[in-house]
Design a protein around this motif. Structure first.
Motif, PDB file in Angstrom:
ATOM      1  N   GLU A 267      31.160 -31.379  -9.006  1.00 42.30           N
ATOM      2  CA  GLU A 267      31.508 -32.085  -7.786  1.00 42.30           C
ATOM      3  C   GLU A 267      30.272 -32.578  -7.041  1.00 42.30           C
ATOM      4  OE1 GLU A 267      33.932 -29.475  -5.507  1.00 42.30           O
ATOM      5  OE2 GLU A 267      35.647 -29.621  -6.844  1.00 42.30           O
ATOM      6  N   THR A 268      29.095 -32.409  -7.643  1.00 40.67           N
ATOM      7  CA  THR A 268      27.877 -32.864  -7.003  1.00 40.67           C
ATOM      8  C   THR A 268      27.932 -34.375  -6.810  1.00 40.67           C
ATOM      9  OG1 THR A 268      26.614 -31.099  -8.038  1.00 40.67           O
ATOM     10  CG2 THR A 268      25.373 -32.998  -7.225  1.00 40.67           C
ATOM     11  N   PRO A 269      27.567 -34.898  -5.641  1.00 42.89           N
ATOM     12  CA  PRO A 269      27.588 -36.344  -5.420  1.00 42.89           C
ATOM     13  C   PRO A 269      26.785 -37.068  -6.502  1.00 42.89           C
ATOM     14  CG  PRO A 269      27.202 -35.186  -3.373  1.00 42.89           C
ATOM     15  CD  PRO A 269      27.120 -34.155  -4.451  1.00 42.89           C
ATOM     16  N   THR A 270      27.295 -38.217  -6.941  1.00 36.96           N
ATOM     17  CA  THR A 270      26.643 -38.941  -8.023  1.00 36.96           C
ATOM     18  C   THR A 270      26.364 -40.380  -7.653  1.00 36.96           C
ATOM     19  OG1 THR A 270      28.800 -39.520  -8.944  1.00 36.96           O
ATOM     20  CG2 THR A 270      27.759 -37.521  -9.787  1.00 36.96           C
ATOM     21  N   VAL A 271      25.486 -40.973  -8.436  1.00 34.24           N
ATOM     22  CA  VAL A 271      25.178 -42.394  -8.321  1.00 34.24           C
ATOM     23  C   VAL A 271      25.697 -43.055  -9.593  1.00 34.24           C
ATOM     24  CG1 VAL A 271      23.376 -44.126  -8.184  1.00 34.24           C
ATOM     25  CG2 VAL A 271      23.150 -41.983  -6.901  1.00 34.24           C
ATOM     26  N   VAL A 272      26.522 -44.081  -9.455  1.00 34.76           N
ATOM     27  CA  VAL A 272      27.117 -44.750 -10.607  1.00 34.76           C
ATOM     28  C   VAL A 272      26.311 -45.990 -10.952  1.00 34.76           C
ATOM     29  CG1 VAL A 272      29.183 -45.856 -11.513  1.00 34.76           C
ATOM     30  CG2 VAL A 272      29.397 -43.896  -9.977  1.00 34.76           C
ATOM     31  N   GLY A 273      25.915 -46.091 -12.217  1.00 35.32           N
ATOM     32  CA  GLY A 273      25.113 -47.227 -12.653  1.00 35.32           C
ATOM     33  C   GLY A 273      25.961 -48.363 -13.189  1.00 35.32           C
ATOM     34  N   GLU A 274      25.327 -49.214 -13.980  1.00 36.88           N
ATOM     35  CA  GLU A 274      26.020 -50.348 -14.582  1.00 36.88           C
ATOM     36  C   GLU A 274      26.995 -49.863 -15.646  1.00 36.88           C
ATOM     37  OE1 GLU A 274      25.838 -53.677 -13.859  1.00 36.88           O
ATOM     38  OE2 GLU A 274      24.740 -52.969 -12.090  1.00 36.88           O
ATOM     39  N   PRO A 275      28.079 -50.608 -15.889  1.00 41.49           N
ATOM     40  CA  PRO A 275      29.027 -50.213 -16.939  1.00 41.49           C
ATOM     41  C   PRO A 275      28.340 -50.111 -18.293  1.00 41.49           C
ATOM     42  CG  PRO A 275      29.945 -51.956 -15.575  1.00 41.49           C
ATOM     43  CD  PRO A 275      28.503 -51.827 -15.190  1.00 41.49           C
ATOM     44  N   SER A 276      28.831 -49.244 -19.113  1.00 42.77           N
ATOM     45  CA  SER A 276      28.298 -49.079 -20.461  1.00 42.77           C
ATOM     46  C   SER A 276      28.378 -50.399 -21.229  1.00 42.77           C
ATOM     47  CB  SER A 276      29.113 -48.017 -21.199  1.00 42.77           C
ATOM     48  OG  SER A 276      28.945 -48.120 -22.592  1.00 42.77           O
ATOM     49  N   PRO A 277      27.281 -50.821 -21.861  1.00 43.80           N
ATOM     50  CA  PRO A 277      27.316 -52.052 -22.671  1.00 43.80           C
ATOM     51  C   PRO A 277      28.368 -51.989 -23.773  1.00 43.80           C
ATOM     52  CG  PRO A 277      25.051 -51.380 -22.278  1.00 43.80           C
ATOM     53  CD  PRO A 277      25.926 -50.246 -21.794  1.00 43.80           C
ATOM     54  N   ALA A 278      28.593 -50.798 -24.310  1.00 41.81           N
ATOM     55  CA  ALA A 278      29.602 -50.671 -25.360  1.00 41.81           C
ATOM     56  C   ALA A 278      31.000 -50.970 -24.816  1.00 41.81           C
ATOM     57  CB  ALA A 278      29.562 -49.262 -25.946  1.00 41.81           C
ATOM     58  N   ILE A 279      31.245 -50.575 -23.577  1.00 44.99           N
ATOM     59  CA  ILE A 279      32.549 -50.835 -22.960  1.00 44.99           C
ATOM     60  C   ILE A 279      32.711 -52.318 -22.650  1.00 44.99           C
ATOM     61  CG2 ILE A 279      33.844 -50.529 -20.796  1.00 44.99           C
ATOM     62  CD1 ILE A 279      33.211 -47.601 -20.919  1.00 44.99           C
ATOM     63  N   THR A 280      31.715 -52.934 -22.034  1.00 44.30           N
ATOM     64  CA  THR A 280      31.840 -54.358 -21.705  1.00 44.30           C
ATOM     65  C   THR A 280      31.945 -55.204 -22.972  1.00 44.30           C
ATOM     66  OG1 THR A 280      29.423 -54.518 -21.509  1.00 44.30           O
ATOM     67  CG2 THR A 280      30.669 -54.134 -19.488  1.00 44.30           C
ATOM     68  N   ALA A 281      31.242 -54.795 -24.040  1.00 43.84           N
ATOM     69  CA  ALA A 281      31.327 -55.536 -25.302  1.00 43.84           C
ATOM     70  C   ALA A 281      32.725 -55.411 -25.898  1.00 43.84           C
ATOM     71  CB  ALA A 281      30.285 -55.023 -26.285  1.00 43.84           C
ATOM     72  N   ALA A 282      33.304 -54.208 -25.811  1.00 41.05           N
ATOM     73  CA  ALA A 282      34.651 -54.003 -26.355  1.00 41.05           C
ATOM     74  C   ALA A 282      35.675 -54.822 -25.583  1.00 41.05           C
ATOM     75  CB  ALA A 282      35.007 -52.517 -26.313  1.00 41.05           C
ATOM     76  N   ILE A 283      35.548 -54.850 -24.258  1.00 41.44           N
ATOM     77  CA  ILE A 283      36.481 -55.642 -23.447  1.00 41.44           C
ATOM     78  C   ILE A 283      36.315 -57.127 -23.743  1.00 41.44           C
ATOM     79  CG2 ILE A 283      37.063 -56.330 -21.082  1.00 41.44           C
ATOM     80  CD1 ILE A 283      36.348 -53.472 -20.223  1.00 41.44           C
ATOM     81  N   ALA A 284      35.073 -57.569 -23.904  1.00 45.23           N
ATOM     82  CA  ALA A 284      34.819 -58.984 -24.235  1.00 45.23           C
ATOM     83  C   ALA A 284      35.472 -59.356 -25.557  1.00 45.23           C
ATOM     84  CB  ALA A 284      33.316 -59.239 -24.279  1.00 45.23           C
ATOM     85  N   ARG A 285      35.412 -58.445 -26.527  1.00 45.15           N
ATOM     86  CA  ARG A 285      36.058 -58.728 -27.820  1.00 45.15           C
ATOM     87  C   ARG A 285      37.571 -58.851 -27.665  1.00 45.15           C
ATOM     88  NH1 ARG A 285      32.063 -55.096 -29.723  1.00 45.15           N
ATOM     89  NH2 ARG A 285      33.509 -53.330 -29.574  1.00 45.15           N
ATOM     90  N   LEU A 286      38.142 -58.007 -26.839  1.00 41.90           N
ATOM     91  CA  LEU A 286      39.587 -58.081 -26.618  1.00 41.90           C
ATOM     92  C   LEU A 286      39.969 -59.406 -25.958  1.00 41.90           C
ATOM     93  CD1 LEU A 286      40.213 -54.450 -25.302  1.00 41.90           C
ATOM     94  CD2 LEU A 286      40.944 -55.363 -27.509  1.00 41.90           C
ATOM     95  N   LEU A 287      39.192 -59.817 -24.967  1.00 48.84           N
ATOM     96  CA  LEU A 287      39.490 -61.072 -24.263  1.00 48.84           C
ATOM     97  C   LEU A 287      39.298 -62.280 -25.175  1.00 48.84           C
ATOM     98  CD1 LEU A 287      37.789 -60.451 -20.781  1.00 48.84           C
ATOM     99  CD2 LEU A 287      40.173 -60.057 -21.451  1.00 48.84           C
ATOM    100  N   GLY A 288      38.462 -62.131 -26.187  1.00 43.70           N
ATOM    101  CA  GLY A 288      38.175 -63.245 -27.083  1.00 43.70           C
ATOM    102  C   GLY A 288      39.072 -63.322 -28.295  1.00 43.70           C
TER     103      GLY A 288
END
Length: 386
Positions: free
Chosen positions: A145-166
């Protein structure tokens, strides 16, 4: 799959008191091709165990047990395990797990992963503990439950979503594609703007609606984007070339719950009834599971993998042939996950539910003990009469 309005019969992810195909209380077919009664019963028990795991943090032995369920050969068990990521931010490698799920061949798994990202976009990023400054009070909470800092989305996730959209138009189930569109918007994927603009011009209204919302998100969350239907409309359904004559057609089902039947009326929904009869004659419904039963509401079937997602391969979704006829006990309709997304999934009413009237294609009347089914009962075979 098909048009789930959230408060109605659908084939998508509705889980309330309404018929839906998606993540409702559905039986599992095992690997998607059916594993027999034993496999279905086992899967229902495993899903109950997943639900119990979700009541506390996924740490230590509980995390190990959850990972085992995530690798289950049963599609509904995998989907149930993935759904827990929405409420469990303590899982350390969520981005990698979601990326793997988005690349799965099981469309239900893909859709659930995209839905988790839409609801909790931070699960797509590697979260790191936030450094406390001197003003912070002593933290007595668990490390999870320690407060966290969220970075950029995983490149693997954005690439997978891009493939689905394409993916080529019509290749991906409309519900799954809609989930991917929503995930792209939730993650603010600027690189997805081009495929989203293409989807904004789709002839399918559900896809246009999701694309408009995602494009709004990419534009900073300012609502107001509209996606108009193309002037030329969409392709004509292949069934128009071989429509059934306007006389009733009876389907007789041999099932685990006994013999039941449906009498289809081509006059009210000629294209849809032609599709259903063609599927029945081809053996599509033989061996398929009843994947959702809501007592007092509906019995639903027709998903190819018994999980409420998808329809017959190679056949595009059908336009909604809605009518003013009311939905009462034993009336039969086409389940949806958005406008014009129906295909093979049907629901049989247990009682009168006026909120469905005019929203779904009415295709006929059922006879027999449709209320006696339980999730996971199997349709052994279907005979078309005449």
């Amino acid at each position: 799959m098909a048009c789930d309005p959230g408060a109605g019969a659908g084939t998508g992810t509705g889980t309330g008191t309404d018929a839906a195909t998606g993540t409702g209380a559905a039986a599992d077919t095992g690997t998607g091709t059916g594993t027999g009664t034993t496999g279905v019963s086992e899967a229902i028990g495993l899903r109950a165990q997943v639900a119990v795991l979700g009541r506390d943090k996924l740490l230590g032995e509980r995390l190990a047990a959850w990972r085992a369920f995530l690798g289950s050969p049963h599609n509904r068990v995998r989907q149930a395990a993935l759904e827990l990521l929405e409420a469990h931010g303590e899982v350390p490698d969520a981005p990698a797990l979601l990326a793997e799920a988005l690349a799965a061949t099981d469309e239900g798994v893909v859709s659930v992963a995209a839905e988790v990202i839409t609801k909790q976009p931070q699960r797509a990023s590697k979260a790191t503990p936030r450094k406390k400054d001197k003003k912070d009070k002593k933290d007595k909470k668990d490390d999870a439950e320690t407060p966290t800092v969220v970075g950029e989305p995983s490149p693997a996730i954005t690439a997978a979503i891009a493939r689905l959209l394409g993916r080529p138009a019509g290749e991906l189930d409309a519900e799954v594609l809609s989930s991917a569109i929503d995930a792209a918007g939730a993650l603010g994927m600027k690189d997805a703007a081009a495929p989203l603009e293409t989807l904004c011009k789709s002839s399918w209204p559900a896809l246009r609606a999701h694309a408009a919302k995602a494009l709004d998100a990419l534009g900073g969350g300012k609502a107001g984007r509209t996606c108009e239907a193309p002037p030329a409309g969409g392709d004509l359904p292949a069934e128009l070339a071989n429509l059934l004559p306007p006389t009733p057609v009876r389907l007789v089902f041999e099932t685990d719950a006994g013999e039941v039947s449906i009498t289809l009326d081509p006059e009210m929904a000629p294209v849809t009834v032609t599709r259903i009869v063609e599927l029945a004659r081809s053996g599509y419904y033989d061996g398929i599971l009843v994947h959702r039963v809501v007592p007092g509401f509906v019995t639903q079937f027709g998903a190819p993998h018994g999980d409420g997602y998808g329809g017959p391969g190679g056949k595009p979704a059908l336009r909604c042939e809605t009518s003013p006829l009311p939905f009462s006990a034993l009336d039969v309709g086409v389940a949806l996950a958005g406008r014009d997304t129906g295909s093979s999934q049907l629901f049989v009413m247990h009682a009168r539910h006026p909120h469905l009237d005019g929203a779904y294609a009415w295709v006929g009347l059922a006879a027999g003990p449709w209320g006696a089914f339980v999730d996971g009962d199997r349709i052994q075979r279907v005979k078309v009469v005449p």
